[in-house]
Design a protein around this motif. Sequence first.
Motif, short mmCIF file in Angstrom:
data_model
loop_
_atom_site.label_atom_id
_atom_site.label_comp_id
_atom_site.label_asym_id
_atom_site.label_seq_id
_atom_site.Cartn_x
_atom_site.Cartn_y
_atom_site.Cartn_z
N ASP A 60 6.97 -15.02 22.61
CA ASP A 60 6.40 -14.42 23.41
C ASP A 60 5.73 -15.39 24.48
N MET A 61 6.10 -15.52 25.69
CA MET A 61 5.58 -16.30 26.71
C MET A 61 4.56 -15.74 27.48
N TRP A 62 4.31 -14.33 27.40
CA TRP A 62 3.63 -13.51 28.30
C TRP A 62 2.11 -13.38 27.32
N GLY B 281 1.76 -14.26 24.08
CA GLY B 281 1.71 -15.23 22.87
C GLY B 281 1.27 -16.62 23.08
N ASP B 282 1.45 -17.60 22.37
CA ASP B 282 0.90 -18.98 22.50
C ASP B 282 2.08 -19.98 22.46
N VAL B 283 2.28 -20.99 23.40
CA VAL B 283 3.53 -21.84 23.25
C VAL B 283 3.33 -22.70 22.03
N ALA B 284 2.36 -23.06 21.63
CA ALA B 284 2.15 -23.76 20.42
C ALA B 284 3.54 -23.72 19.25
N LYS C 78 3.80 -19.01 29.73
CA LYS C 78 2.91 -19.69 28.76
C LYS C 78 3.68 -21.18 28.88
N ASN D 45 4.53 -24.99 29.01
CA ASN D 45 3.75 -26.01 29.48
C ASN D 45 4.84 -27.12 29.68
#
Length: 107
Positions: free
Chosen positions: A32-34, A36-39, A65, A67
Amino acid sequence: LMSGVKNNVGRGINVALVNGKTGELLDTKFFDMWGGDVAPLIEFLKTILDGTIVLMATYDDGATKLNEEARKLIAELGSTSITNLGFRDNWVFCGGKGIKTKSPFEQ
């Protein structure tokens, strides 16, 4: 490949990994890139083995999200469009770990 639920995908970036020699489905995940977290996406991308076919598709928002590190890892799989992926853009991609050129299977 993705899942058995209605609409067959999750919000964000959906990923399917396929063994490049046998065609066997290895794993499916969505990130989830809205909300959530990109990690977790970055860690997942780092574990992909050479020779693996990587299929990706966005649903809803796949870019908010993301990067520079995540975009670089996806570009290393053969993507040329990931650097320009923006809010709620539609994107599908087929690449591979260890690919020496850019993938022609991207839109």
